[in-house]
Motif scaffolding. Sequence first.
Motif, PDB file in Angstrom:
ATOM      1  N   MET A   1       3.702  11.460  -6.965  1.00  0.00           N
ATOM      2  CA  MET A   1       3.945  11.960  -6.348  1.00  0.00           C
ATOM      3  C   MET A   1       2.757  10.498  -4.906  1.00  0.00           C
ATOM      4  SD  MET A   1       3.453  15.341  -3.530  1.00  0.00           S
ATOM      5  CE  MET A   1       1.361  15.357  -3.712  1.00  0.00           C
ATOM      6  N   ILE A   2       3.291  10.550  -3.767  1.00  0.00           N
ATOM      7  CA  ILE A   2       2.579   8.865  -2.959  1.00  0.00           C
ATOM      8  C   ILE A   2       1.750  10.506  -1.728  1.00  0.00           C
ATOM      9  CG2 ILE A   2       2.349   7.119  -2.331  1.00  0.00           C
ATOM     10  CD1 ILE A   2       2.365   6.696  -4.759  1.00  0.00           C
ATOM     11  N   GLN A   3       0.260   9.827  -1.806  1.00  0.00           N
ATOM     12  CA  GLN A   3       0.471  10.208  -0.297  1.00  0.00           C
ATOM     13  C   GLN A   3      -0.672   9.264   0.534  1.00  0.00           C
ATOM     14  OE1 GLN A   3      -1.011  14.311  -1.012  1.00  0.00           O
ATOM     15  NE2 GLN A   3      -2.668  14.098   0.467  1.00  0.00           N
ATOM     16  N   GLY A   4      -0.680   9.132   0.978  1.00  0.00           N
ATOM     17  CA  GLY A   4      -1.230   8.152   2.231  1.00  0.00           C
ATOM     18  C   GLY A   4      -2.304   8.401   3.428  1.00  0.00           C
ATOM     19  N   GLN A   5      -2.408   7.101   4.166  1.00  0.00           N
ATOM     20  CA  GLN A   5      -2.452   7.838   5.681  1.00  0.00           C
ATOM     21  C   GLN A   5      -3.245   6.603   5.929  1.00  0.00           C
ATOM     22  OE1 GLN A   5      -7.008   9.794   4.429  1.00  0.00           O
ATOM     23  NE2 GLN A   5      -8.074   8.651   5.286  1.00  0.00           N
ATOM     24  N   CYS A   6      -3.569   6.344   7.765  1.00  0.00           N
ATOM     25  CA  CYS A   6      -3.794   5.602   8.408  1.00  0.00           C
ATOM     26  C   CYS A   6      -5.191   5.359   7.851  1.00  0.00           C
ATOM     27  CB  CYS A   6      -3.712   5.565   9.670  1.00  0.00           C
ATOM     28  SG  CYS A   6      -3.939   7.180  10.431  1.00  0.00           S
ATOM     29  N   LEU A   7      -6.210   4.177   8.501  1.00  0.00           N
ATOM     30  CA  LEU A   7      -8.144   3.951   8.512  1.00  0.00           C
ATOM     31  C   LEU A   7      -8.154   5.397   9.076  1.00  0.00           C
ATOM     32  CD1 LEU A   7      -9.610   2.956   7.661  1.00  0.00           C
ATOM     33  CD2 LEU A   7      -9.760   1.272  10.399  1.00  0.00           C
ATOM     34  N   CYS A   8      -7.615   5.582  10.755  1.00  0.00           N
ATOM     35  CA  CYS A   8      -8.817   6.258  11.286  1.00  0.00           C
ATOM     36  C   CYS A   8      -8.220   8.592  10.635  1.00  0.00           C
ATOM     37  CB  CYS A   8      -8.461   6.815  12.604  1.00  0.00           C
ATOM     38  SG  CYS A   8      -6.433   7.814  13.489  1.00  0.00           S
ATOM     39  N   GLY A   9      -6.914   8.450  10.068  1.00  0.00           N
ATOM     40  CA  GLY A   9      -7.014   9.865   9.169  1.00  0.00           C
ATOM     41  C   GLY A   9      -5.978  10.433  10.353  1.00  0.00           C
ATOM     42  N   ALA A  10      -5.286   9.888  11.128  1.00  0.00           N
ATOM     43  CA  ALA A  10      -4.458  11.134  12.740  1.00  0.00           C
ATOM     44  C   ALA A  10      -3.609  11.256  11.729  1.00  0.00           C
ATOM     45  CB  ALA A  10      -4.283  10.323  13.270  1.00  0.00           C
ATOM     46  N   VAL A  11      -2.792   9.574  10.940  1.00  0.00           N
ATOM     47  CA  VAL A  11      -2.045   9.952  10.801  1.00  0.00           C
ATOM     48  C   VAL A  11      -1.505  10.276   8.895  1.00  0.00           C
ATOM     49  CG1 VAL A  11       0.413   8.285   9.776  1.00  0.00           C
ATOM     50  CG2 VAL A  11      -0.201   8.563  12.254  1.00  0.00           C
ATOM     51  N   GLN A  12      -1.222  11.520   8.359  1.00  0.00           N
ATOM     52  CA  GLN A  12      -1.329  11.460   6.808  1.00  0.00           C
ATOM     53  C   GLN A  12       0.451  11.724   6.392  1.00  0.00           C
ATOM     54  OE1 GLN A  12      -4.435  12.200   4.817  1.00  0.00           O
ATOM     55  NE2 GLN A  12      -5.447  12.524   6.806  1.00  0.00           N
ATOM     56  N   TYR A  13       1.177  11.133   5.822  1.00  0.00           N
ATOM     57  CA  TYR A  13       2.143  11.320   5.252  1.00  0.00           C
ATOM     58  C   TYR A  13       2.140  12.083   3.516  1.00  0.00           C
ATOM     59  CZ  TYR A  13       1.628   6.826   2.964  1.00  0.00           C
ATOM     60  OH  TYR A  13       1.048   5.674   2.341  1.00  0.00           O
ATOM     61  N   ARG A  14       3.263  11.925   2.836  1.00  0.00           N
ATOM     62  CA  ARG A  14       3.584  12.229   1.318  1.00  0.00           C
ATOM     63  C   ARG A  14       4.869  12.218   1.181  1.00  0.00           C
ATOM     64  NH1 ARG A  14       1.902  18.002   0.537  1.00  0.00           N
ATOM     65  NH2 ARG A  14      -0.884  17.687   0.568  1.00  0.00           N
ATOM     66  N   TYR A  15       5.009  10.681   0.049  1.00  0.00           N
ATOM     67  CA  TYR A  15       6.495  10.795  -0.418  1.00  0.00           C
ATOM     68  C   TYR A  15       6.981  11.280  -1.909  1.00  0.00           C
ATOM     69  CZ  TYR A  15       9.952   7.696  -1.523  1.00  0.00           C
ATOM     70  OH  TYR A  15      11.297   7.044  -2.156  1.00  0.00           O
ATOM     71  N   TYR A 101       0.551   6.971  -7.453  1.00  0.00           N
ATOM     72  CA  TYR A 101       0.886   5.382  -8.775  1.00  0.00           C
ATOM     73  C   TYR A 101       1.375   4.241  -7.705  1.00  0.00           C
ATOM     74  CZ  TYR A 101       2.109   1.169 -12.104  1.00  0.00           C
ATOM     75  OH  TYR A 101       2.731   0.205 -12.929  1.00  0.00           O
ATOM     76  N   VAL A 102       1.008   2.899  -7.706  1.00  0.00           N
ATOM     77  CA  VAL A 102       1.694   1.806  -7.080  1.00  0.00           C
ATOM     78  C   VAL A 102       2.037   0.826  -7.849  1.00  0.00           C
ATOM     79  CG1 VAL A 102       0.957   0.286  -5.201  1.00  0.00           C
ATOM     80  CG2 VAL A 102       0.105   2.345  -4.892  1.00  0.00           C
ATOM     81  N   PRO A 103       3.285   0.153  -8.222  1.00  0.00           N
ATOM     82  CA  PRO A 103       3.499  -0.748  -8.904  1.00  0.00           C
ATOM     83  C   PRO A 103       2.553  -1.711  -8.719  1.00  0.00           C
ATOM     84  CG  PRO A 103       4.943   0.460  -8.372  1.00  0.00           C
ATOM     85  CD  PRO A 103       4.359   1.019  -7.705  1.00  0.00           C
ATOM     86  N   ALA A 104       2.880  -3.217 -10.276  1.00  0.00           N
ATOM     87  CA  ALA A 104       2.350  -4.107  -9.768  1.00  0.00           C
ATOM     88  C   ALA A 104       3.393  -4.577  -9.013  1.00  0.00           C
ATOM     89  CB  ALA A 104       2.032  -4.525 -10.709  1.00  0.00           C
ATOM     90  N   PRO A 105       3.123  -5.486  -7.991  1.00  0.00           N
ATOM     91  CA  PRO A 105       3.861  -6.159  -7.770  1.00  0.00           C
ATOM     92  C   PRO A 105       5.900  -7.216  -8.341  1.00  0.00           C
ATOM     93  CG  PRO A 105       2.658  -7.514  -6.450  1.00  0.00           C
ATOM     94  CD  PRO A 105       2.041  -6.228  -7.860  1.00  0.00           C
ATOM     95  N   ALA A 106       7.131  -6.618  -8.450  1.00  0.00           N
ATOM     96  CA  ALA A 106       8.055  -7.163  -9.418  1.00  0.00           C
ATOM     97  C   ALA A 106       8.682  -9.066  -8.254  1.00  0.00           C
ATOM     98  CB  ALA A 106       9.008  -6.295  -9.151  1.00  0.00           C
ATOM     99  N   GLU A 107       8.052  -8.266  -7.300  1.00  0.00           N
ATOM    100  CA  GLU A 107       8.530 -10.017  -6.012  1.00  0.00           C
ATOM    101  C   GLU A 107       7.755 -10.707  -4.962  1.00  0.00           C
ATOM    102  OE1 GLU A 107      12.336  -7.843  -3.786  1.00  0.00           O
ATOM    103  OE2 GLU A 107      11.980 -10.052  -3.314  1.00  0.00           O
ATOM    104  N   LEU A 108       7.626 -11.569  -5.133  1.00  0.00           N
ATOM    105  CA  LEU A 108       7.044 -11.721  -4.194  1.00  0.00           C
ATOM    106  C   LEU A 108       7.905 -12.700  -3.139  1.00  0.00           C
ATOM    107  CD1 LEU A 108       4.311 -14.959  -5.902  1.00  0.00           C
ATOM    108  CD2 LEU A 108       4.420 -12.189  -5.580  1.00  0.00           C
ATOM    109  N   ALA A 109       7.804 -13.014  -1.702  1.00  0.00           N
ATOM    110  CA  ALA A 109       8.824 -12.915  -0.572  1.00  0.00           C
ATOM    111  C   ALA A 109       7.447 -14.228  -0.025  1.00  0.00           C
ATOM    112  CB  ALA A 109       9.245 -11.970   0.478  1.00  0.00           C
ATOM    113  N   TYR A 110       8.930 -15.077   0.158  1.00  0.00           N
ATOM    114  CA  TYR A 110       8.424 -16.889   1.128  1.00  0.00           C
ATOM    115  C   TYR A 110       6.636 -17.265   0.486  1.00  0.00           C
ATOM    116  CZ  TYR A 110      11.311 -14.582   4.663  1.00  0.00           C
ATOM    117  OH  TYR A 110      12.207 -14.375   5.934  1.00  0.00           O
ATOM    118  N   GLN A 111       6.970 -17.228  -1.007  1.00  0.00           N
ATOM    119  CA  GLN A 111       6.086 -17.731  -2.154  1.00  0.00           C
ATOM    120  C   GLN A 111       5.987 -19.056  -1.286  1.00  0.00           C
ATOM    121  OE1 GLN A 111       7.332 -17.286  -5.927  1.00  0.00           O
ATOM    122  NE2 GLN A 111       5.225 -17.412  -6.443  1.00  0.00           N
TER     123      GLN A 111
END
Length: 123
Positions: A1-15, A101-111
């Motif tokens: 599971m992924i959890q995250g938020q914005c800088l001020c913390g007003a926005v909180q989410y789960r994936y 866990y955030v996987p390492a980039p598999a793709e670079l776009a507009y390299q």
Amino acid sequence: MIQGQCLCGAVQYRYHAELPQSILCFCQHCRLAQGAAFGWNSPIDQSKFELLQGHPYLTEYFHTENKARVFCSQCGSPIYSFRTDLPNVLRLRLGTVTEGYVPAPAELAYQQHQPDFICIHGF
Ligand SMILES: [Zn+2]
Ligand SMILES: [Zn+2]
């Protein structure tokens, strides 16, 4: 599971799933929108994305007709984008992830726009 938020913390989410991949995008729109050398994002399944709080702060900005960039109106953190022609897919801004866990980039776009002082491991 992924959890995250914005800088001020007003926005909180789960994936409620794993992140399938991550992408670095060096296009000018991502650079302008993030105020950074690249955007770092991952396509996710909207049905597994849960906004825990902060719905009134989420603001959609359509820079192009079919693509919205969604950010916290209080602190400006970009949270995700979506395309009206790609239903059920969000592109999560991975700098907002605080747990999981955030996987390492598999793709670079507009390299071709990648600054030459930035070296990405594996590319
Ligand atoms: Zn915020
Ligand atoms: Zn981009």
